[in-house]
Design a protein around this motif. Structure first.
Motif, short mmCIF file in Angstrom:
data_model
loop_
_atom_site.label_atom_id
_atom_site.label_comp_id
_atom_site.label_asym_id
_atom_site.label_seq_id
_atom_site.Cartn_x
_atom_site.Cartn_y
_atom_site.Cartn_z
N SER A 74 33.80 -3.39 34.27
CA SER A 74 34.25 -3.16 35.65
C SER A 74 35.77 -3.30 35.74
O SER A 74 36.43 -2.49 36.39
CB SER A 74 33.58 -4.16 36.60
OG SER A 74 32.18 -3.96 36.61
N GLU A 86 27.77 -1.44 41.23
CA GLU A 86 27.21 -2.76 41.47
C GLU A 86 26.46 -3.22 40.21
O GLU A 86 25.99 -2.42 39.42
CB GLU A 86 26.21 -2.73 42.65
CG GLU A 86 26.84 -2.40 43.99
CD GLU A 86 27.00 -0.90 44.20
OE1 GLU A 86 26.38 -0.09 43.46
OE2 GLU A 86 27.76 -0.52 45.11
N TRP A 87 26.33 -4.52 40.08
CA TRP A 87 25.62 -5.14 38.96
C TRP A 87 24.18 -4.60 38.88
O TRP A 87 23.70 -4.27 37.81
CB TRP A 87 25.65 -6.65 39.12
CG TRP A 87 24.77 -7.45 38.22
CD1 TRP A 87 23.81 -8.32 38.62
CD2 TRP A 87 24.79 -7.51 36.79
NE1 TRP A 87 23.22 -8.90 37.51
CE2 TRP A 87 23.80 -8.42 36.38
CE3 TRP A 87 25.54 -6.87 35.80
CZ2 TRP A 87 23.54 -8.72 35.05
CZ3 TRP A 87 25.28 -7.16 34.46
CH2 TRP A 87 24.29 -8.07 34.09
N SER A 88 23.49 -4.48 40.02
CA SER A 88 22.11 -4.02 40.02
C SER A 88 21.99 -2.60 39.45
O SER A 88 21.04 -2.29 38.75
CB SER A 88 21.49 -4.10 41.41
OG SER A 88 22.28 -3.39 42.35
N ASP A 127 26.32 -9.17 43.79
CA ASP A 127 25.87 -7.93 43.15
C ASP A 127 27.04 -7.06 42.72
O ASP A 127 26.93 -5.84 42.66
CB ASP A 127 24.93 -7.15 44.07
CG ASP A 127 24.21 -6.01 43.34
OD1 ASP A 127 23.90 -6.18 42.13
OD2 ASP A 127 23.97 -4.96 43.96
N THR A 128 28.18 -7.69 42.39
CA THR A 128 29.34 -6.92 41.96
C THR A 128 30.35 -7.80 41.24
O THR A 128 30.28 -9.02 41.29
CB THR A 128 30.02 -6.22 43.16
OG1 THR A 128 30.94 -5.25 42.67
CG2 THR A 128 30.73 -7.20 44.07
N ASP A 130 33.83 -9.32 41.29
CA ASP A 130 34.71 -9.70 42.39
C ASP A 130 36.16 -9.72 41.89
O ASP A 130 36.58 -10.66 41.23
CB ASP A 130 34.30 -11.07 42.92
CG ASP A 130 35.06 -11.50 44.15
OD1 ASP A 130 36.18 -11.00 44.39
OD2 ASP A 130 34.54 -12.35 44.87
#
Length: 138
Positions: A74, A86-88, A127-128, A130
């Motif tokens: 990221s 997003e992580w998901s 979910d991301t 930062d």
């Protein structure tokens, strides 16, 4: 993987994501991926379209599915002034067994690699990745 005709991902000069050894998050991500695969992952420069780095159904493994690699990838996208997911979404092709607890890397770090502390942040909570928290933790 990058081919000879594909430009390699590079961060803009003097970017906060460069670690204490002068390595970009793109380079560190490739070196960590090598721990699992035996082959260094060379991230290509992201195009302006909404593309992202991430494991797919054929290349997922414990390294590629780790939150630390997600954070580095990221940051690699961010330092190219590109978007990241997003992580998901990043881990959607990973099995539960392949996705270690957020904030950890499942293998010993290779020699000559410095993983910044911000790469160990908890990405499950928001979910991301930062960016603000990463900049503060330096």
């Amino acid at each position: 993987m990058s081919t000879s005709s594909t430009p390699v991902a590079e961060c803009v000069a003097n970017h906060w994501t460069i670690n204490s050894l002068g390595q970009s998050p793109c380079e560190v991500a490739g070196l960590l991926a090598q721990v699992c695969t035996g082959v260094r992952l060379i991230l290509p420069q992201l195009p302006e379209r909404n593309e992202y780095y991430g494991p797919n159904s054929t290349n997922q493994n414990s390294c590629r599915c780790s939150s630390v690699l997600y954070s580095l990838i990221s940051a690699c996208a961010h330092c190219q002034e590109r978007n990241y997911v997003e992580w998901s979404k990043y881990k959607e092709n990973c099995t539960a067994a392949m996705t270690p607890h957020s904030g950890s890397f499942p293998f010993p770090l290779p020699p000559g690699v410095a993983v910044p502390s911000w790469a160990y942040q908890d990405v499950e909570k928001g979910d991301t990745f930062d960016i603000s928290a990463a900049i503060i933790s330096g």
